[in-house]
Design a protein around this motif. Structure first.
Motif, short mmCIF file in Angstrom:
data_model
loop_
_atom_site.label_atom_id
_atom_site.label_comp_id
_atom_site.label_asym_id
_atom_site.label_seq_id
_atom_site.Cartn_x
_atom_site.Cartn_y
_atom_site.Cartn_z
N PRO A 98 0.79 -1.08 -0.17
CA PRO A 98 0.01 -0.13 -0.08
C PRO A 98 0.95 1.24 0.02
CG PRO A 98 0.16 -0.87 2.23
CD PRO A 98 0.74 -1.88 1.17
N PHE A 99 0.55 2.31 -0.80
CA PHE A 99 1.23 3.43 -0.62
C PHE A 99 0.00 4.75 -0.76
CE2 PHE A 99 0.56 2.32 -4.76
CZ PHE A 99 0.34 3.34 -5.68
N THR A 100 0.60 5.98 -0.26
CA THR A 100 -0.07 7.18 -0.60
C THR A 100 0.50 8.03 -1.67
OG1 THR A 100 0.89 8.08 1.42
CG2 THR A 100 -1.13 7.19 1.71
N THR A 101 -0.09 9.14 -2.12
CA THR A 101 0.38 9.94 -3.13
C THR A 101 -0.01 11.28 -2.61
OG1 THR A 101 -1.40 9.70 -4.36
CG2 THR A 101 0.59 8.29 -4.90
N SER A 102 0.49 12.41 -3.34
CA SER A 102 0.17 13.71 -3.20
C SER A 102 0.26 14.43 -4.61
CB SER A 102 1.10 14.60 -2.15
OG SER A 102 2.24 14.23 -2.49
N TYR A 103 -0.80 15.34 -4.71
CA TYR A 103 -0.88 16.09 -5.92
C TYR A 103 -0.37 17.65 -5.59
CZ TYR A 103 -3.37 17.31 -10.36
OH TYR A 103 -3.74 17.72 -11.63
N HIS A 104 0.77 17.99 -6.06
CA HIS A 104 1.39 19.10 -5.76
C HIS A 104 1.17 20.08 -7.02
CE1 HIS A 104 3.70 17.90 -2.13
NE2 HIS A 104 3.63 16.93 -2.87
N THR A 105 1.21 19.87 -8.19
CA THR A 105 1.18 20.95 -9.34
C THR A 105 -0.14 20.29 -10.25
OG1 THR A 105 3.54 20.84 -9.09
CG2 THR A 105 2.32 21.50 -11.24
N ARG A 106 -0.70 21.35 -10.76
CA ARG A 106 -1.64 20.90 -11.86
C ARG A 106 -0.84 20.61 -12.91
NH1 ARG A 106 -5.69 25.81 -12.43
NH2 ARG A 106 -7.13 24.45 -13.03
N PHE A 107 -0.48 19.22 -13.01
CA PHE A 107 0.47 18.69 -14.13
C PHE A 107 -0.09 18.82 -15.44
CE2 PHE A 107 2.36 14.99 -16.45
CZ PHE A 107 3.45 15.32 -16.10
N PRO A 108 -1.34 18.44 -15.59
CA PRO A 108 -1.86 18.55 -17.14
C PRO A 108 -2.01 19.92 -17.63
CG PRO A 108 -3.41 17.23 -15.68
CD PRO A 108 -2.51 17.74 -14.80
N GLU A 109 -2.30 21.13 -16.75
CA GLU A 109 -2.10 22.42 -17.33
C GLU A 109 -0.80 22.58 -17.36
OE1 GLU A 109 -6.08 21.92 -15.28
OE2 GLU A 109 -4.25 21.29 -14.93
N TYR A 110 0.03 22.30 -16.57
CA TYR A 110 1.57 22.60 -16.97
C TYR A 110 2.03 22.07 -18.16
CZ TYR A 110 6.57 22.16 -15.83
OH TYR A 110 7.84 22.25 -15.89
N VAL A 111 1.84 20.81 -18.40
CA VAL A 111 2.25 20.00 -19.69
C VAL A 111 1.77 20.79 -20.82
CG1 VAL A 111 2.58 18.04 -21.12
CG2 VAL A 111 2.79 18.05 -18.66
N SER A 112 0.25 21.25 -20.81
CA SER A 112 -0.32 21.89 -21.98
C SER A 112 0.23 23.31 -22.27
CB SER A 112 -1.77 21.97 -21.61
OG SER A 112 -2.36 20.43 -21.84
N ALA A 113 0.78 23.87 -20.93
CA ALA A 113 1.38 25.22 -21.29
C ALA A 113 2.61 25.32 -22.00
CB ALA A 113 1.57 25.86 -19.96
N ARG A 114 3.37 24.09 -21.99
CA ARG A 114 4.71 23.94 -22.72
C ARG A 114 4.79 23.27 -23.97
NH1 ARG A 114 8.98 25.02 -19.43
NH2 ARG A 114 8.67 25.92 -17.25
N LEU A 115 3.76 22.01 -23.91
CA LEU A 115 3.87 21.40 -25.03
C LEU A 115 2.64 21.10 -25.74
CD1 LEU A 115 5.98 18.53 -23.55
CD2 LEU A 115 6.81 20.25 -25.10
N GLU A 195 4.10 28.58 -16.88
CA GLU A 195 3.05 27.97 -16.32
C GLU A 195 2.85 28.94 -15.04
OE1 GLU A 195 6.49 26.19 -14.38
OE2 GLU A 195 5.90 26.44 -16.36
N LYS A 196 3.55 29.87 -14.59
CA LYS A 196 3.30 30.76 -13.31
C LYS A 196 2.56 32.10 -13.91
CE LYS A 196 5.48 28.11 -10.31
NZ LYS A 196 4.73 27.55 -9.29
N ASN A 197 2.38 32.23 -15.24
CA ASN A 197 1.60 33.34 -15.60
C ASN A 197 2.10 34.65 -15.25
OD1 ASN A 197 -0.66 34.16 -17.17
ND2 ASN A 197 -2.02 34.31 -15.24
N ILE A 198 3.47 34.84 -15.11
CA ILE A 198 3.95 36.01 -14.68
C ILE A 198 3.60 37.32 -15.44
CG2 ILE A 198 6.23 37.23 -14.20
CD1 ILE A 198 7.18 34.29 -13.14
N GLU A 199 3.54 37.01 -16.89
CA GLU A 199 3.26 38.03 -17.79
C GLU A 199 2.13 38.59 -17.42
OE1 GLU A 199 3.81 39.02 -22.51
OE2 GLU A 199 3.67 36.91 -21.86
N ALA A 200 1.05 38.00 -16.97
CA ALA A 200 -0.18 38.60 -16.42
C ALA A 200 0.00 39.91 -15.46
CB ALA A 200 -1.23 37.52 -15.82
N PHE A 201 1.21 39.64 -14.68
CA PHE A 201 1.50 40.78 -13.73
C PHE A 201 2.37 41.74 -14.51
CE2 PHE A 201 5.33 41.45 -10.76
CZ PHE A 201 4.92 42.83 -10.10
#
Length: 364
Positions: A98-115, A195-201
């Motif tokens: 048995p194991f647990t996991t964690s979800y730290h980053t919106r990975f699908p959005e992260y990948v779609s922003a780059r590729l 993916e950090k959307n810094i340009e919006a700032f």
């Protein structure tokens, strides 16, 4: 308890995931737990395409097996979905651990922003990865609701903490690092990446000075495009804390973070936070008196920044003081329960017996 943590995000990487994991590990050890880390620095690595600062482990599977055998964990947590996480997941699935996991980053959005990868494909991978997990830990209720809409299950809350000694309001004897710049100071801290959307700032028409602290693959592009923005590069430790406490407003434009640890770090220094109504800010800011959110996810950020100038910095600090790393670590350990069942103890006993038999055959 003997806790094994498998993660693709670890030092010398500098980001909120690494800061969270290292602090939680420190707290768990202080609580008396034994913690074994499996991280990319233990393997040959290759740079992540489009982001060379992040290293991906190569050939991790067999060494990860040996780590499992030598440590004999009572609880296993897989923090990330990269090569190290995949190797640990494979071991758990093959050995029925048995194991647990964690979800730290919106990975699908992260990948779609780059590729050119559809969001649906990213979420299909994430559901495949996390489905066998006994618990998938997420930082906020908004993130839980969003993932449940995508079909995720077995989700548990795991909040975050902040070092309120390191990140504190500027004292009278401390230097204002922005004394040479026109006020007010609007600050952003983090990876300078798409993916950090810094340009919006960076594109906002704000009084005073906009400052970006951090490095990343988009830094040169944004420096050239926005000459009115001050880019300082990365800062660490007390110097980073001084940049937070010398700012008037902290601006968090990211739409892909699941929490945004820098939000708490800014608040701990008394700097109010302006952001979009997205996971992370939406779970921390409303009702706190420590920030203002834009009404949507595409506009209204300038108005939120200006409104933050009127907030009471003492109230901002008081709100941050309600978060602690010890509470974060205690919640993490609780999510590792139930504690190991007799079947797991028998598994490790059987594995040791097989290893002894193998050594005897080799010696013969």
């Amino acid at each position: 308890m003997r806790i094994l943590l498998a993660t693709d995000a670890w030092e010398p990487q500098v980001n909120g995931v690494v800061r969270t994991l290292t602090r939680v590990v420190d707290e768990m050890r202080a609580m008396g737990h034994q913690v074994e880390i499996i991280s990319p620095d233990q393997f040959p690595t290759v740079p992540l395409p489009t982001y060379s600062e992040i290293k991906l482990a190569v050939g991790a599977y067999e060494p990860v097996q040996e780590k499992f055998k030598s440590f004999e964990p009572e609880a296993i947590h897989i923090a990330t979905e990269g090569p190290v996480g995949l190797a640990a997941r494979r071991v758990c699935m093959e050995w029925k651990l048995p194991f647990t996991t964690s979800y730290h980053t919106r990975f699908p959005e992260y990948v779609s922003a780059r590729l050119p990868v559809p969001l649906a494909a990213g979420y299909a991978y994430m559901k495949w990865f996390h489905k066998p997990s006994g618990r998938m830990m997420v930082a906020t209720e908004t993130m839980r609701e969003e993932l449940e809409r995508h079909g995720f299950r077995n989700i548990s809350a795991w909040s975050r903490g902040v070092d309120t000694e390191m990140f504190h309001p500027r004292r009278p004897d401390e230097t204002d690092v922005f004394a040479h710049l026109p006020r007010p100071i609007f600050l952003n801290v983090g990876r300078v990446a798409v993916e950090k959307n810094i340009e919006a700032f960076a594109c906002l028409d704000l009084p005073g000075t906009k400052v970006v602290v951090g490095d990343g693959p988009q830094k040169a592009e944004l420096e050239a495009k926005y000459p009115d923005v001050v880019f300082t590069g990365a800062k660490f430790g007390e110097e980073l804390a001084a940049h937070f406490n010398s700012a008037d407003v902290f601006v968090f434009p990211s739409l892909t973070d699941t929490f945004g640890l820098v939000i708490l770090e800014a608040m701990a220094t008394g700097s109010p936070v302006a952001g979009f109504n997205a996971p992370g800010p939406a779970d921390i800011v409303p009702g706190s008196g420590a920030g203002v959110l834009a009404p949507g996810r595409t506009d209204g950020l300038r108005e939120a920044c200006i409104a933050c100038l009127d907030l009471d910095r003492k109230q901002v600090r008081r709100f941050a003081e309600t978060f602690s790393w010890r509470a974060c670590a205690e919640q993490f350990v609780k999510n590792l329960e139930p504690y190991p069942e007799p079947e797991k103890t028998r598994f490790w006993r059987r594995l040791r017996r097989l290893a002894r038999l193998r050594r005897r055959r080799e010696a013969a």
